[in-house]
Design an enzyme around this catalytic site. Structure first.
Site, PDB file in Angstrom:
ATOM      1  CG  HIS A  63      10.399 -22.681 -37.973  1.00  0.00           C
ATOM      2  ND1 HIS A  63       9.516 -21.634 -37.980  1.00  0.00           N
ATOM      3  CD2 HIS A  63       9.772 -23.658 -37.279  1.00  0.00           C
ATOM      4  CE1 HIS A  63       8.413 -21.961 -37.331  1.00  0.00           C
ATOM      5  NE2 HIS A  63       8.545 -23.214 -36.897  1.00  0.00           N
ATOM      6  CG  HIS A 113       8.462 -27.039 -33.609  1.00  0.00           C
ATOM      7  ND1 HIS A 113       7.839 -26.125 -32.787  1.00  0.00           N
ATOM      8  CD2 HIS A 113       8.212 -26.620 -34.870  1.00  0.00           C
ATOM      9  CE1 HIS A 113       7.233 -25.204 -33.526  1.00  0.00           C
ATOM     10  NE2 HIS A 113       7.449 -25.486 -34.802  1.00  0.00           N
ATOM     11  CE  LYS A 172       6.760 -18.494 -34.656  1.00  0.00           C
ATOM     12  NZ  LYS A 172       6.958 -19.848 -35.124  1.00  0.00           N
ATOM     13  CG  HIS A 210       2.287 -19.185 -36.879  1.00  0.00           C
ATOM     14  ND1 HIS A 210       2.630 -20.520 -36.864  1.00  0.00           N
ATOM     15  CD2 HIS A 210       1.080 -19.127 -37.504  1.00  0.00           C
ATOM     16  CE1 HIS A 210       1.664 -21.230 -37.441  1.00  0.00           C
ATOM     17  NE2 HIS A 210       0.709 -20.415 -37.837  1.00  0.00           N
ATOM     18  CG  HIS A 269       5.827 -21.755 -41.004  1.00  0.00           C
ATOM     19  ND1 HIS A 269       4.828 -20.822 -41.003  1.00  0.00           N
ATOM     20  CD2 HIS A 269       6.001 -22.116 -39.717  1.00  0.00           C
ATOM     21  CE1 HIS A 269       4.414 -20.641 -39.758  1.00  0.00           C
ATOM     22  NE2 HIS A 269       5.111 -21.409 -38.963  1.00  0.00           N
ATOM     23  CG  ASP A 318       7.052 -25.657 -38.896  1.00  0.00           C
ATOM     24  OD1 ASP A 318       7.285 -25.690 -37.678  1.00  0.00           O
ATOM     25  OD2 ASP A 318       5.915 -25.453 -39.358  1.00  0.00           O
TER      26      ASP A 318
HETATM   27  C1  NCD Z   1       4.025 -26.805 -34.947  1.00  0.00           C
HETATM   28  C2  NCD Z   1       4.121 -27.671 -33.698  1.00  0.00           C
HETATM   29  O1  NCD Z   1       3.645 -28.799 -33.700  1.00  0.00           O
HETATM   30  O2  NCD Z   1       4.717 -27.213 -32.702  1.00  0.00           O
HETATM   31  N1  NCD Z   1       3.075 -27.389 -35.864  1.00  0.00           N
HETATM   32  C3  NCD Z   1       3.008 -27.181 -37.191  1.00  0.00           C
HETATM   33  O3  NCD Z   1       2.082 -27.676 -37.823  1.00  0.00           O
HETATM   34  N2  NCD Z   1       3.917 -26.482 -37.833  1.00  0.00           N
HETATM   35  C4  NCD Z   1       3.675 -25.414 -34.561  1.00  0.00           C
HETATM   36  C5  NCD Z   1       3.911 -24.408 -35.664  1.00  0.00           C
HETATM   37  O4  NCD Z   1       5.044 -24.103 -36.026  1.00  0.00           O
HETATM   38  O5  NCD Z   1       2.917 -23.894 -36.171  1.00  0.00           O
HETATM   39 ZN    ZN Z   2       6.875 -24.261 -36.344  1.00  0.00          ZN
END
Ligand code: NCD
Ligand code: ZN
Length: 344
Positions: A12, A14, A98, A135, A173, A246
């Site tokens: 996971h 970003h 997702k 999520h 998460h 995450d």
């Molecule tokens: C994530 C993001 O900033 O893209 N933020 C977070 O707090 N985890 C989005 C997500 O996975 O919820």
């Molecule tokens: Zn995330």
């Protein structure tokens, strides 16, 4: 003390795009062989074509001597078309879809308002054996922010699992005892990722010595009994739990703001943090299963061939990274980590 384990993957992550992506990608690829790439860009990745384009951008942003495989995902919307699922089944790049509840988190406005509306799409996913990444939070304004995950299980997840018993689901998460318990008592089709911040911090860390926006993420940190429950789940060796950082970078100005963004940037030190959490629990012997085996097995992928070495040795975390004149503050900025990681 040191140990060698199969190279881990991040299930996971970003990566964002543009210049920011180059830096955060390099941090991840230092340690991880592959990562599930979240589709919540400003313009969400909703089609296989977009995902393939994003995949090419990621590959092009990698340093020439770095081997790293992005595993792409599509963003589920109420107008997602089932023909994308046939395209996923044929593609080599896209691994999952997702689900974000609309408004739950960063760039989730295009998310789903009514989960049942996408049941026909999910039914097709079940048939084609495409995993759904969830999520798992409700966003109703009358629900306490600390209860969002538990209410999601009761209101939506139990129903989803009952309706689609063969659907592979990753409960992303997880942060609560309730979620850990739910996954443990479910079939092997249901798995969960666990972040380093939720293993190492409880909600007091949001307020220690003053409010700390760099500890704000969604789902939000929970009370100590929940932290302990997810640590226990991660360290149990149970095949349904695996690593997902995450890691979610936002620039300093967006974090340190009167309306700060949710997201913790952990990529540069993620394995150091997991090693610390497992070490605290005297469970380093279970780290490899969690970080390098369980996720690959769930997704039906080969294990990585490389190894990494973890050495118990203190180092100081960077205070910030400068990216096109903007600061990016990592978790533990300027503080100490206890486990060095290197590719063997
Ligand atoms: C994530 C993001 O900033 O893209 N933020 C977070 O707090 N985890 C989005 C997500 O996975 O919820
Ligand atoms: Zn995330």
């Amino acid at each position: 003390m040191e140990l060698e384990i199969t190279q881990p993957d991040d299930w996971h992550l970003h990566l964002r795009d543009g210049e920011l992506m180059k830096t955060v990608l390099a941090h991840t690829a230092q340690t991880f062989g592959r990562a599930i790439i979240m589709p919540n860009l400003k313009t969400p990745i909703t089609t296989v074509k977009q995902a393939q384009h994003y995949y090419q951008q990621i590959k092009a942003a990698l340093a020439s001597d770095t081997i790293f495989e992005p595993l792409m995902t599509l963003y589920l919307t109420e107008s997602s078309n089932a023909k994308e699922l046939t395209a996923i089944a044929k593609s080599t790049e896209v691994k999952a879809v997702k689900y974000y509840p609309a408004g739950a988190t960063t760039n989730s406005d295009s998310g789903v308002r009514n989960l049942e509306k996408v049941y026909p799409f999910i039914e097709q996913m079940e048939k084609l054996d495409i995993p759904l990444l969830v999520h798992g939070e409700v966003v109703d304004s009358d629900i306490d922010v600390f209860d969002r995950e538990k209410v999601f299980i009761d209101k939506h997840l139990i129903k989803l699992v009952t309706q689609f018993p063969s659907l592979r689901i990753v409960f992303e998460h997880i942060t609560t005892q309730d979620a850990a318990q739910f996954v443990k008592s479910s079939s092997s089709k249901i798995a969960a990722t666990i972040t380093p911040q939720h293993m190492l911090m409880n909600r007091n860390e949001l307020f220690r010595d003053g409010i700390n926006p760099h500890h704000y993420c969604l789902p939000i940190l929970k009370r100590e009994k929940h932290r302990q429950a997810i640590v226990e789940a991660a360290c149990s060796g149970n095949r349904s739990f695996f690593l997902g950082t995450d890691s979610a970078p936002h620039f300093k100005l967006s974090k340190e703001s009167s309306c700060g963004c949710a997201g913790i940037y952990s990529a540069p030190i993620a394995m150091a943090l997991y090693a610390e959490a497992f070490d605290n629990q005297n469970s380093l012997d279970k780290l490899e299963a969690f970080a390098s085996l369980n996720g690959a097995n769930f997704y039906g992928l080969e294990l990585n061939e490389k190894k990494i070495r973890l050495v118990k040795q203190d180092f100081q975390v960077e205070k910030s990274y400068l990216i096109e004149k903007q600061d990016l503050i990592p978790l533990r900025a300027g503080k100490t980590c206890h486990w060095r990681t290197e590719l063997v």
